[in-house]
Write a protein that holds these residues in place. Sequence first.
Motif, short mmCIF file in Angstrom:
data_model
loop_
_atom_site.label_atom_id
_atom_site.label_comp_id
_atom_site.label_asym_id
_atom_site.label_seq_id
_atom_site.Cartn_x
_atom_site.Cartn_y
_atom_site.Cartn_z
N GLU A 14 0.83 -1.20 0.00
CA GLU A 14 0.00 0.00 0.00
C GLU A 14 0.87 1.26 0.00
O GLU A 14 0.59 2.21 -0.73
N ARG A 39 -4.61 3.93 -1.15
CA ARG A 39 -5.89 3.27 -0.87
C ARG A 39 -6.86 4.27 -0.25
O ARG A 39 -6.51 5.02 0.66
N ARG A 40 -8.08 4.26 -0.75
CA ARG A 40 -9.13 5.12 -0.20
C ARG A 40 -9.71 4.45 1.05
O ARG A 40 -9.78 3.23 1.12
N GLU A 63 -12.28 1.62 0.64
CA GLU A 63 -12.00 0.48 -0.25
C GLU A 63 -11.62 -0.78 0.52
O GLU A 63 -10.75 -0.74 1.39
N TYR A 109 -9.49 -2.13 -3.85
CA TYR A 109 -8.27 -1.34 -4.00
C TYR A 109 -7.37 -1.96 -5.07
O TYR A 109 -6.87 -1.27 -5.96
N ARG A 162 -8.70 -1.31 -8.58
CA ARG A 162 -8.48 0.07 -9.04
C ARG A 162 -7.01 0.33 -9.33
O ARG A 162 -6.65 0.91 -10.35
N ALA A 163 -6.15 -0.14 -8.45
CA ALA A 163 -4.72 0.14 -8.60
C ALA A 163 -4.12 -0.55 -9.82
O ALA A 163 -3.24 0.01 -10.47
#
Length: 83
Positions: free
Chosen positions: A9, A19-20, A23, A28, A31-32
């Motif tokens: 992370e 990371r939001r 999430e 995460y 999205r990443a």
Amino acid sequence: MIRAYSAMESTLARHGLGRRSFEAPGEYLSRAFQRPSPDSAGERLTRLFEQARFSTTHIGPEMKSESIAALSELRGELGVEPR
């Protein structure tokens, strides 16, 4: 495994992919990495993290080694120097 995931992370955050707070680990990762393959380093590390954090699975030395190897592979893919 939890430390290795946390390091992933942090590494991704330094590359603008933090990371939001809302999430889940899988969200995460998606999205990443924009649809990570099932055998990608990020996918393996996330799977191991979820097992260590959320299941009753026995965490053995082989899982720890696998998580460290996945983190090293991920950092290599991002061009990040090992720590």
